[in-house]
Design a protein around this motif. Structure first.
Motif, short mmCIF file in Angstrom:
data_model
loop_
_atom_site.label_atom_id
_atom_site.label_comp_id
_atom_site.label_asym_id
_atom_site.label_seq_id
_atom_site.Cartn_x
_atom_site.Cartn_y
_atom_site.Cartn_z
N THR A 73 -8.41 9.32 15.10
CA THR A 73 -8.87 8.99 16.44
C THR A 73 -7.64 8.72 17.31
O THR A 73 -6.56 8.41 16.79
CB THR A 73 -9.77 7.74 16.42
OG1 THR A 73 -8.98 6.61 15.99
CG2 THR A 73 -10.95 7.92 15.46
N PRO A 74 -7.77 8.81 18.63
CA PRO A 74 -6.61 8.54 19.50
C PRO A 74 -6.00 7.16 19.25
O PRO A 74 -4.76 7.02 19.20
CB PRO A 74 -7.19 8.66 20.90
CG PRO A 74 -8.31 9.64 20.75
CD PRO A 74 -8.91 9.33 19.41
N ALA A 75 -6.84 6.14 19.06
CA ALA A 75 -6.31 4.79 18.82
C ALA A 75 -5.56 4.73 17.49
O ALA A 75 -4.51 4.10 17.37
CB ALA A 75 -7.44 3.77 18.83
N ALA A 76 -6.09 5.41 16.46
CA ALA A 76 -5.42 5.43 15.16
C ALA A 76 -4.10 6.19 15.24
O ALA A 76 -3.12 5.81 14.59
CB ALA A 76 -6.34 6.04 14.11
N ALA A 77 -4.07 7.26 16.03
CA ALA A 77 -2.82 8.01 16.19
C ALA A 77 -1.75 7.15 16.83
O ALA A 77 -0.56 7.25 16.48
CB ALA A 77 -3.08 9.26 17.03
N ASP A 78 -2.15 6.28 17.77
CA ASP A 78 -1.19 5.36 18.37
C ASP A 78 -0.66 4.37 17.34
O ASP A 78 0.54 4.08 17.30
CB ASP A 78 -1.85 4.60 19.53
CG ASP A 78 -2.06 5.47 20.75
OD1 ASP A 78 -1.41 6.52 20.86
OD2 ASP A 78 -2.88 5.09 21.61
N ARG A 79 -1.54 3.84 16.48
CA ARG A 79 -1.09 2.90 15.45
C ARG A 79 -0.15 3.60 14.47
O ARG A 79 0.84 3.02 14.03
CB ARG A 79 -2.29 2.30 14.70
CG ARG A 79 -3.11 1.34 15.53
CD ARG A 79 -3.95 0.43 14.66
NE ARG A 79 -4.91 1.17 13.86
CZ ARG A 79 -6.07 1.61 14.29
NH1 ARG A 79 -6.44 1.40 15.56
NH2 ARG A 79 -6.89 2.26 13.51
N ALA A 80 -0.47 4.84 14.13
CA ALA A 80 0.38 5.59 13.20
C ALA A 80 1.79 5.77 13.76
O ALA A 80 2.77 5.79 13.01
CB ALA A 80 -0.25 6.95 12.91
N ALA A 81 1.91 5.89 15.08
CA ALA A 81 3.21 6.10 15.70
C ALA A 81 4.15 4.90 15.53
O ALA A 81 5.37 5.04 15.66
CB ALA A 81 3.04 6.40 17.19
N GLN A 82 3.60 3.73 15.20
CA GLN A 82 4.40 2.52 15.06
C GLN A 82 4.72 2.18 13.61
O GLN A 82 5.38 1.16 13.34
CB GLN A 82 3.67 1.34 15.70
CG GLN A 82 3.45 1.48 17.20
CD GLN A 82 4.75 1.40 17.99
OE1 GLN A 82 5.80 1.13 17.43
NE2 GLN A 82 4.68 1.65 19.29
N LEU A 83 4.30 3.01 12.67
CA LEU A 83 4.49 2.68 11.26
C LEU A 83 5.91 3.00 10.79
O LEU A 83 6.41 4.09 11.01
CB LEU A 83 3.48 3.46 10.41
CG LEU A 83 2.02 3.07 10.64
CD1 LEU A 83 1.10 4.03 9.90
CD2 LEU A 83 1.76 1.63 10.22
N ARG A 84 6.52 2.04 10.13
CA ARG A 84 7.86 2.22 9.58
C ARG A 84 7.80 2.78 8.17
O ARG A 84 6.78 2.65 7.48
CB ARG A 84 8.59 0.87 9.54
CG ARG A 84 8.81 0.22 10.89
CD ARG A 84 9.63 -1.04 10.71
NE ARG A 84 9.91 -1.71 11.97
CZ ARG A 84 10.72 -2.74 12.10
NH1 ARG A 84 11.36 -3.22 11.04
NH2 ARG A 84 10.92 -3.29 13.29
N PRO A 85 8.89 3.39 7.70
CA PRO A 85 8.95 3.79 6.30
C PRO A 85 8.67 2.60 5.38
O PRO A 85 9.16 1.49 5.60
CB PRO A 85 10.39 4.29 6.13
CG PRO A 85 10.76 4.77 7.50
CD PRO A 85 10.10 3.81 8.45
#
Length: 276
Positions: A251-263
């Motif tokens: 979902t668009p909101a999940a894609a935004d959260r994914a963009a902030q994930l670190r290794p």
């Protein structure tokens, strides 16, 4: 918090990262036999590396806790049975006080690793909480009625990030088992990711078709699965088309959260509410 052993199964022992550096004393490093599965169990519940877990051979372990707890099981396809409800390997379970929890007998694999947030807090021997069966060092094998202390929840413990998805358009290119795994397992963000795609590591997702897929359009948040079975989540700089099947789309909101994930961060994929 305390964990009470109701039934230990064929062989359950306490393990951590081991006690290296004592070979001159005739003491082997010991520690978890499957180091990756051990580390993964601790990561799932937010424990620091080196926390002690239960290493359970061929299932059969049954226990309860006197306070609400966060658990995870890794290493085999064994599941946690929480008051009869099945929670798969690689999933994070939140268990209420007094509830009976069991580890099933695995169909594949030998040793399962049960991590509890806070870690098994028995006294260390030569710097380790591992049971060394050969040397007779460390905590004894748990038996029915034993009470194992659980340490304090680590500060800043982070649970996996849930990313909501819609399945498709090519979920039919994957086996039913692969789709179930995708929606239940935990994946780890690898350092190889960038603004093109978030590369993940976890259970491989098997295809039901071996044919080549013609290139087709992809969007931000598309979860593409190359031949190695490890998902890639497309981000803002993704290519216009892709040649591997897309299992799901965030979902668009999940894609935004994914963009902030670190290794090193962990994620789980869940169906968006409207997709249930």
């Amino acid at each position: 918090m305390n964990l009470t052993i109701l039934r230990p199964g064929p062989l359950t022992v306490i393990k951590d990262a081991g006690r290296p550096g004592h070979a001159h004393q005739g003491v082997a490093p010991s520690g978890a036999v499957d180091r990756q599965a051990y580390a993964r169990a601790n990561a799932l519940v937010g424990n620091p590396p080196g926390a002690a877990v239960l290493e359970c051979t061929l299932g059969g372990l049954q226990f309860c806790l006197d306070e609400p707890a966060v658990l995870a099981l890794t290493g085999t396809d064994a599941v946690l049975l929480v008051d009869g409800v099945s929670i798969g390997a690689g999933e994070v379970a939140r268990v209420l006080a007094g509830v009976t929890v069991a580890v099933s007998v695995p169909k594949r694999g030998l040793r399962s690793y049960l991590a509890v947030r806070g870690g098994i807090d028995v006294a260390p021997v030569l710097g380790s909480r591992s049971t060394d069966l050969l040397a007779g060092l460390g905590p004894p094998r748990p038996v029915a009625g034993d009470i194992l202390p659980i340490g304090a929840s680590p500060a800043g413990a982070v649970l996996p990030t849930d990313l909501e998805v819609d399945l498709g358009p090519r979920d039919d290119w994957f086996t039913a088992a692969a789709v179930k795994t995708f929606l239940s397992a935990t994946y780890t963000v690898t350092p190889a990711g960038n603004a093109i795609g978030l590369r993940l590591d976890g259970p491989a997702l098997a295809r039901s078709r071996t044919a080549e897929l013609p290139s087709e359009g992809v969007v931000r948040g598309a979860v593409q699965v190359p031949p190695d079975g490890q998902p890639i989540v497309f981000q803002a700089d993704h290519p216009v088309t892709g040649g591997y099947p897309v299992l799901a789309v965030l979902t668009p909101a999940a894609a935004d959260r994914a963009a902030q994930l670190r290794p090193g961060a962990t994620v789980r994929f869940t169906l968006a509410p409207w997709a249930d």
